[in-house]
Design a protein around this motif. Sequence first.
Motif, PDB file in Angstrom:
ATOM      1  N   GLY A  78       0.765  -1.236   0.000  1.00  0.00           N
ATOM      2  CA  GLY A  78       0.000   0.000   0.000  1.00  0.00           C
ATOM      3  C   GLY A  78       0.793   1.280   0.000  1.00  0.00           C
ATOM      4  O   GLY A  78       0.215   2.365   0.136  1.00  0.00           O
ATOM      5  N   LEU A  79       2.116   1.223  -0.101  1.00  0.00           N
ATOM      6  CA  LEU A  79       2.974   2.410  -0.164  1.00  0.00           C
ATOM      7  C   LEU A  79       2.886   3.284   1.085  1.00  0.00           C
ATOM      8  O   LEU A  79       3.329   4.431   1.072  1.00  0.00           O
ATOM      9  CB  LEU A  79       2.629   3.279  -1.389  1.00  0.00           C
ATOM     10  CG  LEU A  79       2.432   2.580  -2.734  1.00  0.00           C
ATOM     11  CD1 LEU A  79       2.216   3.625  -3.824  1.00  0.00           C
ATOM     12  CD2 LEU A  79       3.592   1.685  -3.067  1.00  0.00           C
ATOM     13  N   GLY A  80       2.314   2.741   2.153  1.00  0.00           N
ATOM     14  CA  GLY A  80       2.131   3.557   3.359  1.00  0.00           C
ATOM     15  C   GLY A  80       1.032   4.578   3.237  1.00  0.00           C
ATOM     16  O   GLY A  80       0.890   5.447   4.096  1.00  0.00           O
ATOM     17  N   SER A  81       0.209   4.474   2.188  1.00  0.00           N
ATOM     18  CA  SER A  81      -0.802   5.502   1.914  1.00  0.00           C
ATOM     19  C   SER A  81      -2.174   5.162   2.471  1.00  0.00           C
ATOM     20  O   SER A  81      -3.072   6.003   2.454  1.00  0.00           O
ATOM     21  CB  SER A  81      -0.931   5.723   0.402  1.00  0.00           C
ATOM     22  OG  SER A  81      -1.509   4.590  -0.221  1.00  0.00           O
ATOM     23  N   LEU A  82      -2.367   3.930   2.966  1.00  0.00           N
ATOM     24  CA  LEU A  82      -3.687   3.509   3.430  1.00  0.00           C
ATOM     25  C   LEU A  82      -3.803   3.545   4.947  1.00  0.00           C
ATOM     26  O   LEU A  82      -4.912   3.584   5.481  1.00  0.00           O
ATOM     27  CB  LEU A  82      -3.994   2.089   2.946  1.00  0.00           C
ATOM     28  CG  LEU A  82      -3.854   1.831   1.448  1.00  0.00           C
ATOM     29  CD1 LEU A  82      -4.213   0.387   1.127  1.00  0.00           C
ATOM     30  CD2 LEU A  82      -4.713   2.791   0.644  1.00  0.00           C
ATOM     31  N   GLY A  83      -2.681   3.501   5.631  1.00  0.00           N
ATOM     32  CA  GLY A  83      -2.692   3.458   7.073  1.00  0.00           C
ATOM     33  C   GLY A  83      -1.349   2.992   7.588  1.00  0.00           C
ATOM     34  O   GLY A  83      -0.422   2.753   6.818  1.00  0.00           O
ATOM     35  N   VAL A  84      -1.257   2.822   8.897  1.00  0.00           N
ATOM     36  CA  VAL A  84      -0.033   2.305   9.510  1.00  0.00           C
ATOM     37  C   VAL A  84      -0.264   0.829   9.821  1.00  0.00           C
ATOM     38  O   VAL A  84      -1.116   0.482  10.645  1.00  0.00           O
ATOM     39  CB  VAL A  84       0.332   3.075  10.787  1.00  0.00           C
ATOM     40  CG1 VAL A  84       1.597   2.483  11.406  1.00  0.00           C
ATOM     41  CG2 VAL A  84       0.534   4.551  10.481  1.00  0.00           C
ATOM     42  N   LEU A  85       0.487  -0.032   9.160  1.00  0.00           N
ATOM     43  CA  LEU A  85       0.377  -1.458   9.401  1.00  0.00           C
ATOM     44  C   LEU A  85       0.837  -1.788  10.814  1.00  0.00           C
ATOM     45  O   LEU A  85       1.844  -1.252  11.291  1.00  0.00           O
ATOM     46  CB  LEU A  85       1.226  -2.230   8.402  1.00  0.00           C
ATOM     47  CG  LEU A  85       0.754  -2.221   6.945  1.00  0.00           C
ATOM     48  CD1 LEU A  85       1.864  -2.718   6.026  1.00  0.00           C
ATOM     49  CD2 LEU A  85      -0.501  -3.063   6.780  1.00  0.00           C
ATOM     50  N   THR A  86       0.104  -2.683  11.471  1.00  0.00           N
ATOM     51  CA  THR A  86       0.500  -3.117  12.817  1.00  0.00           C
ATOM     52  C   THR A  86       0.754  -4.616  12.891  1.00  0.00           C
ATOM     53  O   THR A  86       1.542  -5.066  13.726  1.00  0.00           O
ATOM     54  CB  THR A  86      -0.571  -2.745  13.850  1.00  0.00           C
ATOM     55  OG1 THR A  86      -1.799  -3.418  13.524  1.00  0.00           O
ATOM     56  CG2 THR A  86      -0.793  -1.239  13.870  1.00  0.00           C
ATOM     57  N   GLU A  87       0.085  -5.397  12.046  1.00  0.00           N
ATOM     58  CA  GLU A  87       0.292  -6.841  12.001  1.00  0.00           C
ATOM     59  C   GLU A  87       0.295  -7.314  10.559  1.00  0.00           C
ATOM     60  O   GLU A  87      -0.444  -6.778   9.724  1.00  0.00           O
ATOM     61  CB  GLU A  87      -0.813  -7.599  12.762  1.00  0.00           C
ATOM     62  CG  GLU A  87      -0.854  -7.375  14.242  1.00  0.00           C
ATOM     63  CD  GLU A  87      -1.952  -8.197  14.912  1.00  0.00           C
ATOM     64  OE1 GLU A  87      -2.522  -9.103  14.259  1.00  0.00           O
ATOM     65  OE2 GLU A  87      -2.248  -7.922  16.093  1.00  0.00           O
ATOM     66  N   ILE A  88       1.106  -8.328  10.285  1.00  0.00           N
ATOM     67  CA  ILE A  88       1.155  -8.934   8.957  1.00  0.00           C
ATOM     68  C   ILE A  88       1.173 -10.453   9.122  1.00  0.00           C
ATOM     69  O   ILE A  88       2.008 -10.986   9.861  1.00  0.00           O
ATOM     70  CB  ILE A  88       2.401  -8.471   8.173  1.00  0.00           C
ATOM     71  CG1 ILE A  88       2.311  -6.986   7.865  1.00  0.00           C
ATOM     72  CG2 ILE A  88       2.579  -9.282   6.893  1.00  0.00           C
ATOM     73  CD1 ILE A  88       3.535  -6.419   7.161  1.00  0.00           C
ATOM     74  N   THR A  89       0.252 -11.133   8.454  1.00  0.00           N
ATOM     75  CA  THR A  89       0.226 -12.594   8.456  1.00  0.00           C
ATOM     76  C   THR A  89       0.868 -13.100   7.183  1.00  0.00           C
ATOM     77  O   THR A  89       0.438 -12.746   6.075  1.00  0.00           O
ATOM     78  CB  THR A  89      -1.212 -13.120   8.564  1.00  0.00           C
ATOM     79  OG1 THR A  89      -1.770 -12.694   9.812  1.00  0.00           O
ATOM     80  CG2 THR A  89      -1.243 -14.641   8.505  1.00  0.00           C
ATOM     81  N   LEU A  90       1.920 -13.904   7.349  1.00  0.00           N
ATOM     82  CA  LEU A  90       2.688 -14.420   6.212  1.00  0.00           C
ATOM     83  C   LEU A  90       2.402 -15.890   5.979  1.00  0.00           C
ATOM     84  O   LEU A  90       2.346 -16.679   6.932  1.00  0.00           O
ATOM     85  CB  LEU A  90       4.187 -14.258   6.465  1.00  0.00           C
ATOM     86  CG  LEU A  90       4.770 -12.849   6.516  1.00  0.00           C
ATOM     87  CD1 LEU A  90       6.244 -12.937   6.900  1.00  0.00           C
ATOM     88  CD2 LEU A  90       4.609 -12.153   5.172  1.00  0.00           C
ATOM     89  N   GLN A  91       2.265 -16.251   4.711  1.00  0.00           N
ATOM     90  CA  GLN A  91       2.234 -17.655   4.322  1.00  0.00           C
ATOM     91  C   GLN A  91       3.668 -18.139   4.174  1.00  0.00           C
ATOM     92  O   GLN A  91       4.416 -17.659   3.315  1.00  0.00           O
ATOM     93  CB  GLN A  91       1.503 -17.842   2.990  1.00  0.00           C
ATOM     94  CG  GLN A  91       1.460 -19.277   2.515  1.00  0.00           C
ATOM     95  CD  GLN A  91       0.656 -20.165   3.448  1.00  0.00           C
ATOM     96  OE1 GLN A  91      -0.539 -19.931   3.656  1.00  0.00           O
ATOM     97  NE2 GLN A  91       1.294 -21.167   4.048  1.00  0.00           N
TER      98      GLN A  91
END
Length: 440
Positions: A168-181
């Motif tokens: 998202g290029l940092g344009s949608l919000g501040v990510l706090t969690e990411i689930t990886l496969q």
Amino acid sequence: MSQTTAAATWTNWGGTARCTPTELITPQSVDELADAIRRAAENGQVVKPVGAGHSFTEIAVAPGVQVKMSGIRGLISVDADRKRVTLAAGTHLHEIPAILEPLGLGMTNLGDIDKQTISGATSTGTHGTGGGFGGIATQIRGVKLVDGTGTVRTIGEDDPDLKAAALGLGSLGVLTEITLQCVDAFSIRAEEGPGEVDETFSTFLERVENVDHYEFYWFPHTTKTLVKTNTRLPRNTPSDGPSDLRRYIDDELLSNKLLGALCKVGARSPRFVPSINQIVGRALSSRTYTDRSDKIFISDRDVRFREMEYAVPLEAVPDVLREVRAMIDSRGHKVSFPIEVRAAAPDDLMMSTASGRASGYIAVHRFSGDDVASSEAYFKDVEDIMTAHAGRPHWGKMHTRDADYFRSVYPRFDDFLEVRDRFDPQRVFTNPYLTQVLGS
């Protein structure tokens, strides 16, 4: 408690971007982060998180509140049956192998630098190489973020907005969690050796098709390349190859210390660059070694440089490289850094440089000590070639493209803007770079 301090001037790793935020916060929880974003929105301030500063563009520049994510990091949960892990967004890539190894897992693919945070790497489109593998963001199966109203959003793998939020290029919000496969842990046999430029260019497509992870470096002003072939092997394959001392000599003394010294000579006396590259090209030798996947993927990069990288349609790579070679000769550029060439599979993320097409990546560099005007002229000439082939620049590497250009090369550009309008209607997360590439 969230830490708020007076902000000092921030500079990225490559020295190509800097800013002095009005405020620096280091939240220790998602709730603290959400509160800070709500306050900023109410006060008309903009907010930008910063990771390790490894983007060369100004994508992380914070005109207002800068958010340091070091307080939100580490493993959150494990789904062993589906081989998935959920990580806090401030977790650095180099911290992930120690998390995954006890679980018998590994990341499907990686780039060659692991200093970035997982959120910074995925938000800018960081990738490795391999015709059957996508960038790191394609491994995402869900995210949690705080949007421009301070609302915490959970976006799962069945939510169509994930195609925007995963990169998202940092344009949608501040990510706090990411689930990886993830995948079962694996080893890699790495084979490196010298090649000839005409053959290397001509056989690129064939090798990408037949090798798990293929890349090469071409040394401008020479006919020499360094070819790297990585083959995936079972996890329990014994490590072998050069001793730790030999690898230290090759990877640290030769690839970093000696390269840095030679680049400094070339920066002071550009006329010597072709001769220096000729010497380096003739000194290339072969080696084969086997190790855990992340130890093969990752390389140390101590020499500071500026970088431009474009993704072009995979089939165009040989012709584009020949055009770049001819341009360097005709324009008289003196380029001490090798050109790196990689590949990636097509994906369906809205703003991925490989969205909808198999892609080849051509990365050009200039030593940080080189004359700035000379470097910019070189990047401009390269960019003219890339854009003639509908190239898409890496979001974290130098370029001059704007929203009108990106609309012409990204089929879902306006779909992404629609998501942005919903997630950040007040443009709490904007900065001059995002205004340039996405519009107001």
